[in-house]
Design a protein around this motif. Structure first.
Motif, mmCIF file in Angstrom:
data_model
loop_
_atom_site.group_PDB
_atom_site.id
_atom_site.type_symbol
_atom_site.label_atom_id
_atom_site.label_comp_id
_atom_site.label_asym_id
_atom_site.label_seq_id
_atom_site.Cartn_x
_atom_site.Cartn_y
_atom_site.Cartn_z
ATOM 1 N N SER A 173 -27.526 23.243 -39.184
ATOM 2 C CA SER A 173 -26.322 23.369 -40.017
ATOM 3 C C SER A 173 -25.049 23.163 -39.194
ATOM 4 N N GLU A 174 -25.053 23.674 -37.958
ATOM 5 C CA GLU A 174 -23.887 23.487 -37.100
ATOM 6 C C GLU A 174 -23.725 22.020 -36.708
ATOM 7 N N LEU A 175 -24.843 21.328 -36.471
ATOM 8 C CA LEU A 175 -24.784 19.914 -36.128
ATOM 9 C C LEU A 175 -24.279 19.088 -37.300
ATOM 10 N N GLU A 176 -24.704 19.439 -38.529
ATOM 11 C CA GLU A 176 -24.248 18.723 -39.729
ATOM 12 C C GLU A 176 -22.752 18.933 -39.943
ATOM 13 N N ALA A 177 -22.292 20.176 -39.737
ATOM 14 C CA ALA A 177 -20.860 20.446 -39.887
ATOM 15 C C ALA A 177 -20.038 19.708 -38.838
#
Length: 296
Positions: A243-247
């Motif tokens: 999720s952090e990589l997508e954000a």
């Protein structure tokens, strides 16, 4: 490549055998002497480290007729007043006269055992100058020297080895009498060739090339290092979750312009601010020389 060097050194060549207290290069030096004698070459040896008897030990008596040993072992500094050869005679003029004393049809090979003894009593620039003059002077065909690397500073070793056309660094092997030779050869065109071989020396000083060193152990260690995670025991996280990589990928950086922003900047719409300048009579503006008011 070690076998090629044993077959003969080119005219004007300078070969250095580098050893240390871990493995002596004197037996390999004797192998080069034996190989040169088998080619019926004349050899002059400056003997500093060992006695003449020890140096001749193992050599065939018939071969020693073309072998001229200059004893600098018994009195290397000339304290007795009647020395055979001293370290102060290590100069182009003295060495040329020494070699010419023996009648020979072709230039001889000069062997120095060892360069370390000379470097302990003469400055490195003086030794390097004499070696360079010997290579180009024509008094000798080639020069072979033994150098104990752990007796000198790194800069001294590097300066002397820089003159060498061929360099052999010897180290102990894994099994018995095996040894490892790291060979560097510089051709006249400037090309540098390197090789590493495992060899052994027989009682008659013949060299047998066994194999190339195995780097399997080194590869295994490298694989183990790659599998070890250096961030495993840290108190903070260096990796991003999904999720952090997508954000992060959706985040627009301030210096990256979108198409809409580029269009708005390049094609301003109605109501955009503009600066209009109308010169008045006091501006003294010259159309032919706009920079007339500048003090240049």
């Amino acid at each position: 490549m070690l076998s090629e060097l044993l077959q003969g050194i080119e005219s004007g060549g300078f070969l250095i055998i580098r050893d240390s207290c871990r493995y002596s290069g004197r037996d390999l030096l004797k192998s080069f002497i034996t190989a040169a004698l088998n080619r019926e070459e004349v050899i002059h040896i400056l003997c500093f480290d060992v006695s003449e008897e020890e140096l001749k030990d193992g050599l065939k008596p018939s071969d020693t007729q073309r072998l001229h040993i200059h004893n600098a072992y018994s009195d290397p500094l000339g304290w007795t007043g009647h020395p055979n050869f001293t370290v102060q005679q290590f100069s182009l003029e003295d060495l040329t006269n020494l070699v010419k004393q023996t009648s020979q049809p072709k230039p001889a090979v000069l062997v120095i055992d060892s360069l370390s003894w000379i470097l302990r009593h003469k400055t490195p620039p003086a030794v390097c100058q004499t070696l360079q003059q010997l290579r180009k002077g024509g008094a000798v065909r080639a020069v072979i020297g033994l150098l104990h690397t752990d007796m000198h500073q790194r800069g001294t070793v590097g300066s002397v080895c820089h003159l060498a056309t061929s360099l052999i660094s010897v180290a102990p092997g894994v099994k018995g009498k095996e040894a490892v030779a790291r060979v560097t050869k510089r051709s006249k065109s400037g090309k540098v060739m390197q090789d590493e071989e495992i060899f052994c020396i027989a009682e008659d000083f013949t060299v047998t090339i066994l194999s190339k060193p195995s780097h399997a152990e080194h590869k295994t260690n490298s694989t183990e290092e790659e599998q070890t995670d250096p961030t495993a025991n840290l108190t903070f996280n260096l990796r991003l979750s999904d999720s952090e990589l997508e954000a992060k990928q959706k985040l627009t950086l301030p210096f990256v312009f979108s198409k809409e922003k580029k269009t708005a900047l390049l094609h301003p719409g109605p109501g955009s601010g503009r600066i209009l300048y109308e010169p008045d009579a006091n501006d003294d503006y010259d159309q032919e020389d706009p920079d007339d008011d500048l003090d240049v």
